[in-house]
Design a protein around this motif. Sequence first.
Motif, PDB file in Angstrom:
ATOM      1  N   PHE A 284      -5.865 -14.917  10.984  1.00 18.59           N
ATOM      2  CA  PHE A 284      -6.000 -14.727   9.543  1.00 18.59           C
ATOM      3  C   PHE A 284      -5.855 -13.258   9.161  1.00 18.59           C
ATOM      4  O   PHE A 284      -5.190 -12.928   8.178  1.00 18.59           O
ATOM      5  N   ALA A 285      -6.486 -12.398   9.946  1.00 17.52           N
ATOM      6  CA  ALA A 285      -6.389 -10.963   9.657  1.00 17.52           C
ATOM      7  C   ALA A 285      -4.961 -10.470   9.810  1.00 17.52           C
ATOM      8  O   ALA A 285      -4.484  -9.642   9.031  1.00 17.52           O
ATOM      9  N   THR A 286      -4.222 -11.001  10.807  1.00 20.49           N
ATOM     10  CA  THR A 286      -2.836 -10.577  11.010  1.00 20.49           C
ATOM     11  C   THR A 286      -1.950 -10.993   9.844  1.00 20.49           C
ATOM     12  O   THR A 286      -1.134 -10.210   9.351  1.00 20.49           O
ATOM     13  N   VAL A 287      -2.091 -12.238   9.376  1.00 18.74           N
ATOM     14  CA  VAL A 287      -1.287 -12.720   8.250  1.00 18.74           C
ATOM     15  C   VAL A 287      -1.612 -11.944   6.972  1.00 18.74           C
ATOM     16  O   VAL A 287      -0.720 -11.543   6.209  1.00 18.74           O
ATOM     17  N   PHE A 288      -2.898 -11.710   6.736  1.00 19.90           N
ATOM     18  CA  PHE A 288      -3.293 -10.976   5.532  1.00 19.90           C
ATOM     19  C   PHE A 288      -2.768  -9.543   5.571  1.00 19.90           C
ATOM     20  O   PHE A 288      -2.258  -9.034   4.557  1.00 19.90           O
ATOM     21  N   ASP A 289      -2.867  -8.882   6.732  1.00 16.39           N
ATOM     22  CA  ASP A 289      -2.354  -7.521   6.852  1.00 16.39           C
ATOM     23  C   ASP A 289      -0.843  -7.481   6.657  1.00 16.39           C
ATOM     24  O   ASP A 289      -0.304  -6.538   6.058  1.00 16.39           O
ATOM     25  N   ALA A 290      -0.150  -8.502   7.144  1.00 16.95           N
ATOM     26  CA  ALA A 290       1.300  -8.533   6.974  1.00 16.95           C
ATOM     27  C   ALA A 290       1.678  -8.660   5.504  1.00 16.95           C
ATOM     28  O   ALA A 290       2.589  -7.983   5.019  1.00 16.95           O
ATOM     29  N   LEU A 291       0.981  -9.511   4.764  1.00 19.30           N
ATOM     30  CA  LEU A 291       1.254  -9.658   3.339  1.00 19.30           C
ATOM     31  C   LEU A 291       0.962  -8.368   2.578  1.00 19.30           C
ATOM     32  O   LEU A 291       1.727  -7.961   1.688  1.00 19.30           O
ATOM     33  N   VAL A 292      -0.138  -7.711   2.925  1.00 15.59           N
ATOM     34  CA  VAL A 292      -0.481  -6.449   2.267  1.00 15.59           C
ATOM     35  C   VAL A 292       0.561  -5.383   2.559  1.00 15.59           C
ATOM     36  O   VAL A 292       0.974  -4.624   1.673  1.00 15.59           O
ATOM     37  N   GLN A 293       1.043  -5.323   3.788  1.00 15.60           N
ATOM     38  CA  GLN A 293       2.053  -4.330   4.146  1.00 15.60           C
ATOM     39  C   GLN A 293       3.371  -4.585   3.416  1.00 15.60           C
ATOM     40  O   GLN A 293       4.046  -3.643   2.991  1.00 15.60           O
ATOM     41  N   VAL A 294       3.747  -5.861   3.269  1.00 16.18           N
ATOM     42  CA  VAL A 294       4.979  -6.170   2.536  1.00 16.18           C
ATOM     43  C   VAL A 294       4.853  -5.761   1.070  1.00 16.18           C
ATOM     44  O   VAL A 294       5.769  -5.160   0.489  1.00 16.18           O
ATOM     45  N   ALA A 295       3.695  -6.056   0.448  1.00 17.05           N
ATOM     46  CA  ALA A 295       3.484  -5.664  -0.947  1.00 17.05           C
ATOM     47  C   ALA A 295       3.492  -4.145  -1.096  1.00 17.05           C
ATOM     48  O   ALA A 295       4.101  -3.606  -2.041  1.00 17.05           O
ATOM     49  N   GLN A 296       2.848  -3.446  -0.179  1.00 22.14           N
ATOM     50  CA  GLN A 296       2.839  -1.986  -0.247  1.00 22.14           C
ATOM     51  C   GLN A 296       4.224  -1.415  -0.006  1.00 22.14           C
ATOM     52  O   GLN A 296       4.592  -0.392  -0.602  1.00 22.14           O
ATOM     53  N   PHE A 298       7.214  -2.802  -0.826  1.00 17.62           N
ATOM     54  CA  PHE A 298       8.008  -2.939  -2.050  1.00 17.62           C
ATOM     55  C   PHE A 298       7.480  -2.036  -3.164  1.00 17.62           C
ATOM     56  O   PHE A 298       8.264  -1.466  -3.938  1.00 17.62           O
ATOM     57  N   THR A 299       6.173  -1.878  -3.257  1.00 15.75           N
ATOM     58  CA  THR A 299       5.611  -0.968  -4.267  1.00 15.75           C
ATOM     59  C   THR A 299       6.046   0.469  -4.014  1.00 15.75           C
ATOM     60  O   THR A 299       6.384   1.211  -4.946  1.00 15.75           O
ATOM     61  N   GLY A 300       6.051   0.879  -2.748  1.00  8.02           N
ATOM     62  CA  GLY A 300       6.500   2.231  -2.413  1.00  8.02           C
ATOM     63  C   GLY A 300       7.956   2.453  -2.736  1.00  8.02           C
ATOM     64  O   GLY A 300       8.348   3.527  -3.228  1.00  8.02           O
ATOM     65  N   ILE A 301       8.804   1.436  -2.498  1.00  9.25           N
ATOM     66  CA  ILE A 301      10.229   1.562  -2.817  1.00  9.25           C
ATOM     67  C   ILE A 301      10.436   1.696  -4.328  1.00  9.25           C
ATOM     68  O   ILE A 301      11.224   2.532  -4.796  1.00  9.25           O
ATOM     69  N   ILE A 302       9.735   0.873  -5.102  1.00 11.01           N
ATOM     70  CA  ILE A 302       9.873   0.940  -6.565  1.00 11.01           C
ATOM     71  C   ILE A 302       9.398   2.288  -7.094  1.00 11.01           C
ATOM     72  O   ILE A 302      10.060   2.919  -7.940  1.00 11.01           O
ATOM     73  N   LEU A 303       8.251   2.764  -6.607  1.00  7.83           N
ATOM     74  CA  LEU A 303       7.726   4.048  -7.067  1.00  7.83           C
ATOM     75  C   LEU A 303       8.641   5.198  -6.684  1.00  7.83           C
ATOM     76  O   LEU A 303       8.873   6.119  -7.481  1.00  7.83           O
ATOM     77  N   ALA A 304       9.197   5.158  -5.471  1.00  8.58           N
ATOM     78  CA  ALA A 304      10.120   6.212  -5.051  1.00  8.58           C
ATOM     79  C   ALA A 304      11.397   6.190  -5.884  1.00  8.58           C
ATOM     80  O   ALA A 304      11.944   7.247  -6.241  1.00  8.58           O
ATOM     81  N   PHE A 354       2.253  17.002  -2.612  1.00  5.16           N
ATOM     82  CA  PHE A 354       0.800  17.113  -2.629  1.00  5.16           C
ATOM     83  C   PHE A 354       0.129  15.927  -1.944  1.00  5.16           C
ATOM     84  O   PHE A 354      -0.977  16.058  -1.433  1.00  5.16           O
ATOM     85  N   LEU A 355       0.779  14.767  -1.940  1.00  7.35           N
ATOM     86  CA  LEU A 355       0.171  13.595  -1.320  1.00  7.35           C
ATOM     87  C   LEU A 355       0.329  13.583   0.191  1.00  7.35           C
ATOM     88  O   LEU A 355      -0.358  12.833   0.867  1.00  7.35           O
ATOM     89  N   GLN A 356       1.252  14.366   0.722  1.00  5.24           N
ATOM     90  CA  GLN A 356       1.449  14.382   2.165  1.00  5.24           C
ATOM     91  C   GLN A 356       0.395  15.252   2.824  1.00  5.24           C
ATOM     92  O   GLN A 356       0.032  16.310   2.325  1.00  5.24           O
ATOM     93  N   ASP A 357      -0.081  14.755   3.973  1.00  9.94           N
ATOM     94  CA  ASP A 357      -1.102  15.490   4.735  1.00  9.94           C
ATOM     95  C   ASP A 357      -0.871  15.199   6.208  1.00  9.94           C
ATOM     96  O   ASP A 357      -1.163  14.108   6.696  1.00  9.94           O
ATOM     97  N   ARG A 727       9.118   8.332  -0.612  1.00  9.25           N
ATOM     98  CA  ARG A 727       8.774   7.157   0.203  1.00  9.25           C
ATOM     99  C   ARG A 727       7.721   7.512   1.247  1.00  9.25           C
ATOM    100  O   ARG A 727       6.776   6.736   1.477  1.00  9.25           O
ATOM    101  N   ARG A 728       7.877   8.661   1.881  1.00  7.54           N
ATOM    102  CA  ARG A 728       6.853   9.084   2.857  1.00  7.54           C
ATOM    103  C   ARG A 728       5.532   9.390   2.166  1.00  7.54           C
ATOM    104  O   ARG A 728       4.455   9.150   2.721  1.00  7.54           O
ATOM    105  N   ALA A 729       5.610   9.925   0.943  1.00  5.80           N
ATOM    106  CA  ALA A 729       4.372  10.250   0.214  1.00  5.80           C
ATOM    107  C   ALA A 729       3.587   8.996  -0.131  1.00  5.80           C
ATOM    108  O   ALA A 729       2.352   9.005  -0.120  1.00  5.80           O
ATOM    109  N   THR A 730       4.279   7.890  -0.454  1.00 10.80           N
ATOM    110  CA  THR A 730       3.561   6.647  -0.739  1.00 10.80           C
ATOM    111  C   THR A 730       2.839   6.132   0.501  1.00 10.80           C
ATOM    112  O   THR A 730       1.750   5.569   0.399  1.00 10.80           O
ATOM    113  N   LYS A 731       3.427   6.342   1.673  1.00 11.66           N
ATOM    114  CA  LYS A 731       2.747   5.931   2.905  1.00 11.66           C
ATOM    115  C   LYS A 731       1.517   6.776   3.158  1.00 11.66           C
ATOM    116  O   LYS A 731       0.449   6.269   3.510  1.00 11.66           O
TER     117      LYS A 731
END
Length: 735
Positions: A284-296, A298-304, A354-357, A727-731
Amino acid sequence: MDRCRIWWPRQQDQSELESVSTRYLLFGWLFPHAGSVDIVVAAFVSEGEILRSFPNLDTFQAAIFSSNKRMPTVLQESAAFTILGDCVVRLPRDFEGCCVKQKDQPLRAQVVQTQHSDTKQDCSIAFNGPLGIEDQDQSESNGKWECDCSVLDGFLDTYKKSVVKGGDWVHFCCKPDKSLKCNLNQIPVLHHLYLDDQKAEINHCHVILYDIPVAGRNHFSLGEDAPYRMKSPFKKPNWINNLQKKRPFLDLDPIVLALNCSNSARLSVAWKTTNNSSTAHFLFATVFDALVQVAQHFTGIILASVSTIIYIFIQLLRKCLSHVSEHFILQKVFRHSWKNMHLRCSQILYWPIFLQDTSLSSSVNVEYAHRAAIQKHALWSNIIMDLLMGFILGAALLLNMETICSWIFALLHYMTDAVLRSGCVWLMGVPAGFKLNTELAELLGMISLNAIQIYSTLWFMVGGFLRHIIQGLAFSGILLGFTVPVSIFIDIIQLATLHVTMLQWLISLIYSRQIQTVTSLWRLFRGRKWNPLRQRLDSYDYTVEQHVVGSLLFTPVLLLLPTASIFYIFFSILSSTIICLCIVLETAICIIHSTPYAAVILWVTRRQRFPAGLMFLPMSSSSVSTDDDAPSVEYRSTSLSGERKTDEPIHVHSVPLVSELNCNYNTLGQVIGPHYQKVFNGIALPFCKQLAHGILRGTRIPTTLHLPSSPLPWMHIGIREYWMLCRRATKWGRN
């Protein structure tokens, strides 16, 4: 060894030590000092859990070495992260009696003197379970240990013996005790301590309970003492310099650094020894993490992509403006607007940087992580607060446009008729009873009235566009923030009062020339002459003709000086008022830009993230112990820097002196003060001096504070590189 300070984590004093296992290995740092030792305990791991997680000694040592390499370099130079020793929980009374019967007791102030009838009891006590069963021969072979209280299982015992032979080892006994008025059920009691293959004699022991620093919640800090380290204006004696070079009695810097890194060390050790979860939970944790990573993803691509489009638009706009012939003139006339729009565009373009560290210290040290988070969130919080205030200003301008237009027309009419024209007519007569030169007063008055009339006519023609100007200010505030319309308003004020500035400059030129003429003629009468090369007055023999010409010039210039002075004072007051208004608005813009909104919000919500010094609070103990077989002993306490001293002797029941480690916290002024001081330091006093000097001498008056401009240079990178940067900054921002 006189003193021993044990820095014990509060979260693990009760919950983790009340499990089934009775033996734990302690991980942390050991800081030996002259006459004292500090033991910083970071993590507890049970003996059986280590044996199940690591197959052999080499793997175990490699895990400890990798954890130590993650620590900051300063901490690695002070002490290494390693196994401090072991800790035994819920000891039998036989074990306590065995350990106390030794003549040379390792902890005189914390000895547990239990009375047993059998005085010839052997020191080797056998334990069942995790402690293992050891023979008498094995106990005799290990001559360093006075009892078998520290025999470990498996390869841990071999590792312990090698450490004791060439390093340090600490053995604790967590004994239940109800004497302290706190929620502790287990009090760590130091049983013995080996330093460099020698058993240390500890006279005073101090247990300091601390909350494990967690990123985003709390950390420890000694406070900022930079103001006390500033250089004094006078030369100090040598004995003061030698006194300042001496090292303090206790250097808490590496200890505080170890405390701030304790959570990272604790999590790394716990991660290496954590067993796998159940299969269903893991799936369950693996499937949930995979869905969260896919959403993040696509969100990072749109924001970039959106950020790249904005980057292209800003670069094209700047390139088009640079090719306009009036670009330089616009930049000079609207310098405040240009500077603030440049700052806003730079903030929009620089957000991925500024977001990169990439610093490892920010992920290990909680204090560094706090500072990195403040710096990371400072940019977007500044933009959001500026846009919020700009939206409020723009909405107010749009909703009250008719009222604002009527107020502006009334103000312009009052300033033109009641102040400027009436003031010039008043100066052309007998102002305040002063008898002025009529011809010069009428000349200056007519020039001023003509300039005011011409400029009033021009602004009457521009008045038809007043509503459009207000709408432009409103939409600029909604889109670009509060500071942009305010800076445009400053430039509009300076353009609207340009005739007052020009009249003040013209009359100041006449006034300054009269002052210089009167000064030179006064030197002529005294027989002195100014030497510009050596910047001094030299004696000089003037001729009779020169004295006569000087006398003829001195009288009319001196008599015309009051008339020019009255006009100069009047227009200097008006010009200074306008300058002060613009400076107030400019200061407000600078305050908005320099205010750390992220730090202020965190200070309001979590004040524990802004410590300003350590504070030791000793825990009070009751007068009657709950253990009948543990009589009281005398304990003489010692005080650290910042600790409270207790009267001696103090009767303690088988427990060391226990204190809580707390922090003092910064006030709101201490949080935002350094940011304002960085911007306004050394600006106000020179500006006041220059303004006073210019008004008195009739020279140029400063019109701005010359605050530091944007420290961000304009960004010149390719579109693809900027998209990859976003894209790297969103990560990084997600992590």
